[in-house]
Design a protein around this motif. Structure first.
Motif, PDB file in Angstrom:
ATOM      1  N   CYS A   1      73.525  65.700 -89.210  1.00 10.79           N
ATOM      2  CA  CYS A   1      72.040  65.618 -89.059  1.00 10.79           C
ATOM      3  C   CYS A   1      71.345  64.795 -89.950  1.00 10.79           C
ATOM      4  CB  CYS A   1      71.213  66.553 -88.125  1.00 10.79           C
ATOM      5  SG  CYS A   1      69.871  66.588 -88.348  1.00 10.79           S
ATOM      6  N   PRO A   2      70.882  63.466 -89.968  1.00  6.08           N
ATOM      7  CA  PRO A   2      69.715  64.074 -91.193  1.00  6.08           C
ATOM      8  C   PRO A   2      68.723  64.905 -91.059  1.00  6.08           C
ATOM      9  CG  PRO A   2      68.903  61.870 -88.801  1.00  6.08           C
ATOM     10  CD  PRO A   2      70.683  62.942 -89.467  1.00  6.08           C
ATOM     11  N   LYS A   3      68.629  65.035 -89.900  1.00  8.96           N
ATOM     12  CA  LYS A   3      66.928  65.771 -91.179  1.00  8.96           C
ATOM     13  C   LYS A   3      67.394  67.927 -90.237  1.00  8.96           C
ATOM     14  CE  LYS A   3      64.673  62.933 -89.937  1.00  8.96           C
ATOM     15  NZ  LYS A   3      63.576  62.333 -91.583  1.00  8.96           N
TER      16      LYS A   3
ATOM     17  N   PHE B   1      68.840  59.706 -73.969  1.00  7.48           N
ATOM     18  CA  PHE B   1      68.224  60.207 -74.536  1.00  7.48           C
ATOM     19  C   PHE B   1      67.150  61.483 -73.812  1.00  7.48           C
ATOM     20  CE2 PHE B   1      69.511  61.595 -79.320  1.00  7.48           C
ATOM     21  CZ  PHE B   1      70.974  62.539 -78.568  1.00  7.48           C
TER      22      PHE B   1
ATOM     23  N   ILE C   1      68.754  69.450 -88.756  1.00  7.75           N
ATOM     24  CA  ILE C   1      68.674  70.390 -87.680  1.00  7.75           C
ATOM     25  C   ILE C   1      70.049  71.463 -87.669  1.00  7.75           C
ATOM     26  CG2 ILE C   1      68.984  70.878 -85.006  1.00  7.75           C
ATOM     27  CD1 ILE C   1      66.436  69.443 -86.495  1.00  7.75           C
TER      28      ILE C   1
ATOM     29  N   CYS D   1      63.678  66.978 -85.267  1.00  6.06           N
ATOM     30  CA  CYS D   1      64.368  65.926 -84.697  1.00  6.06           C
ATOM     31  C   CYS D   1      63.966  64.621 -84.922  1.00  6.06           C
ATOM     32  CB  CYS D   1      65.176  66.886 -83.944  1.00  6.06           C
ATOM     33  SG  CYS D   1      66.394  65.928 -82.437  1.00  6.06           S
ATOM     34  N   ILE D   2      64.681  64.122 -85.161  1.00  2.00           N
ATOM     35  CA  ILE D   2      63.748  62.056 -84.380  1.00  2.00           C
ATOM     36  C   ILE D   2      64.317  61.454 -84.263  1.00  2.00           C
ATOM     37  CG2 ILE D   2      63.068  62.038 -86.091  1.00  2.00           C
ATOM     38  CD1 ILE D   2      65.560  60.027 -87.948  1.00  2.00           C
ATOM     39  N   GLY D   3      65.843  62.073 -82.407  1.00  2.00           N
ATOM     40  CA  GLY D   3      66.199  62.050 -81.916  1.00  2.00           C
ATOM     41  C   GLY D   3      67.470  60.349 -82.359  1.00  2.00           C
ATOM     42  N   CYS D   4      68.174  60.446 -83.339  1.00  2.00           N
ATOM     43  CA  CYS D   4      68.767  59.249 -83.793  1.00  2.00           C
ATOM     44  C   CYS D   4      69.740  59.245 -83.076  1.00  2.00           C
ATOM     45  CB  CYS D   4      69.113  59.282 -85.064  1.00  2.00           C
ATOM     46  SG  CYS D   4      69.757  61.006 -85.928  1.00  2.00           S
ATOM     47  N   GLY D   5      70.371  60.741 -82.724  1.00  2.00           N
ATOM     48  CA  GLY D   5      72.055  60.591 -81.594  1.00  2.00           C
ATOM     49  C   GLY D   5      73.015  60.678 -83.113  1.00  2.00           C
ATOM     50  N   ALA D   6      73.269  61.070 -84.290  1.00  2.00           N
ATOM     51  CA  ALA D   6      74.334  61.166 -84.844  1.00  2.00           C
ATOM     52  C   ALA D   6      75.011  62.204 -84.550  1.00  2.00           C
ATOM     53  CB  ALA D   6      73.096  61.191 -86.654  1.00  2.00           C
ATOM     54  N   CYS D   7      74.199  63.035 -83.881  1.00  3.86           N
ATOM     55  CA  CYS D   7      74.891  64.084 -83.587  1.00  3.86           C
ATOM     56  C   CYS D   7      75.432  64.363 -82.734  1.00  3.86           C
ATOM     57  CB  CYS D   7      74.025  65.133 -83.351  1.00  3.86           C
ATOM     58  SG  CYS D   7      72.555  64.981 -82.496  1.00  3.86           S
TER      59      CYS D   7
ATOM     60  N   LEU E   1      73.086  69.864 -79.443  1.00  3.67           N
ATOM     61  CA  LEU E   1      72.249  69.643 -80.841  1.00  3.67           C
ATOM     62  C   LEU E   1      70.918  68.884 -80.314  1.00  3.67           C
ATOM     63  CD1 LEU E   1      72.375  71.507 -83.744  1.00  3.67           C
ATOM     64  CD2 LEU E   1      72.760  68.901 -84.700  1.00  3.67           C
ATOM     65  N   PHE E   2      70.922  68.521 -80.314  1.00  2.00           N
ATOM     66  CA  PHE E   2      69.489  67.089 -79.691  1.00  2.00           C
ATOM     67  C   PHE E   2      69.152  68.129 -78.676  1.00  2.00           C
ATOM     68  CE2 PHE E   2      67.592  64.712 -76.578  1.00  2.00           C
ATOM     69  CZ  PHE E   2      66.779  64.050 -77.232  1.00  2.00           C
TER      70      PHE E   2
HETATM   71  S1  SF4 Z   1      71.084  63.839 -85.668  1.00  2.00           S
HETATM   72 FE1  SF4 Z   1      69.491  65.618 -85.972  1.00  2.00          FE
HETATM   73  S2  SF4 Z   1      67.620  64.255 -85.170  1.00  2.00           S
HETATM   74 FE2  SF4 Z   1      69.180  63.292 -85.095  1.00  2.00          FE
HETATM   75  S3  SF4 Z   1      69.137  63.525 -82.416  1.00  2.00           S
HETATM   76 FE3  SF4 Z   1      70.770  64.916 -83.579  1.00  2.00          FE
HETATM   77  S4  SF4 Z   1      69.571  67.189 -83.738  1.00  2.00           S
HETATM   78 FE4  SF4 Z   1      67.841  65.086 -83.948  1.00  2.00          FE
END
Ligand code: SF4
Ligand code: FES
Length: 251
Positions: free
Chosen positions: A228-230, A124, A232, A163-169, A180-181
């Motif tokens: 996505c926890p946020k 990322f 997006i 977006c917090i760059g968590c990688g869940a997407c 998505l990120f």
């Molecule tokens: S899951 Fe959402 S918050 Fe996390 S990296 Fe993907 S787009 Fe960003």
């Protein structure tokens, strides 16, 4: 009302990136339903240390849903069974007494496991380094409202910037796509005048870097948006595709 529950944990243990991993079974007793998931993991680790065993390695930093570090796959869902939250915001009241919980790291070619539940998400950072910034001279801080930006654009840019760059997407996507990120990072800048100047180069370079780093293609399943926890929106992916096409036409 809070109560105490007993749990069986099936935790992914893996020494390093080269060795094969496996699930280990642990019991934790008297966990308050008022505690967070990571506090429950702390209890497990305290127990393991007291027994002379190696604690489980897992990522965390802010524990407030801000840093995006707490990348856990819990019972088959990124960030667990609740919606719109990160693992650190997940409460044990979401689980039942006697339940078995499976805890795994993100599973994706783009995020190799470093140890136990920790994955390497530097891919990322590399995508951001390919263009997720503004490098033109934007001058000093302008007076409020000196640079008119339509309210809808400002709102959408702010939403994308959450977006917090968590990688869940990526973890949720059957293709391991990072669209998505990338689309959030492209959108937060493409919607603002300061970001427009480099918009074409940014979209092209970030998408190219994403492809090089082993992320899969987006087939619009929408799984990323759900996990996505946020919150997006995949509308950002459509915007990224438009930005990318525009950039290609300008070539
Ligand atoms: S899951 Fe959402 S918050 Fe996390 S990296 Fe993907 S787009 Fe960003
Ligand atoms: S530890 Fe920072 S978002 Fe969970």
């Amino acid at each position: 009302m809070e109560k105490n529950i007993n749990l069986t944990l099936k935790v992914w243990r893996q020494k390093n990136a080269r060795e094969k991993g496996r699930f280990e079974t642990y019991k934790v007793a008297n966990v308050s339903t008022g505690s967070s998931f990571l506090e429950m993991m702390d209890i497990l680790n305290e127990q393991l240390v007291n027994e002379g065993q190696e604690p489980v390695a897992f990522d965390h930093d802010c524990r407030e849903g801000i840093c995006g570090m707490c990348s856990l796959y819990i019972n088959g869902r990124p960030h667990g069974p609740d919606d719109d939250i990160t693992t650190c915001q997940l409460h044990m009241r979401k689980f039942n007494d006697g339940e078995t919980i499976y805890i795994e790291p993100w599973r994706s070619a783009g995020f190799p496991v470093i140890k136990d539940l920790i994955v390497d998400r530097t891919a990322f950072d590399k995508i951001i380094a390919a263009g997720g910034y503004v490098s033109i001279n934007t001058g000093g801080v302008p007076d409020a409202n000196a640079l008119p930006i339509p309210k809808d654009d400002a709102d959408e840019a702010m939403d994308a910037a959450s977006c917090i760059g968590c990688g869940a997407c990526v973890a949720a996507c059957k293709n391991g796509s990072a669209m998505l990120f990338v689309s959030a990072k492209v959108s937060q800048l493409a919607l603002l005048p300061q970001g427009r100047v480099e918009a074409a180069r940014r979209a092209k370079n970030m998408v190219a870097r994403m492809d090089e780093l082993g992320f899969g293609n987006c087939t619009n399943t929408g799984a990323c948006e759900v996990e996505c926890p946020k919150g997006i929106s995949i509308a950002n992916i459509a915007r990224l595709n438009r930005e990318f096409l525009k950039a290609k036409i300008q070539d």
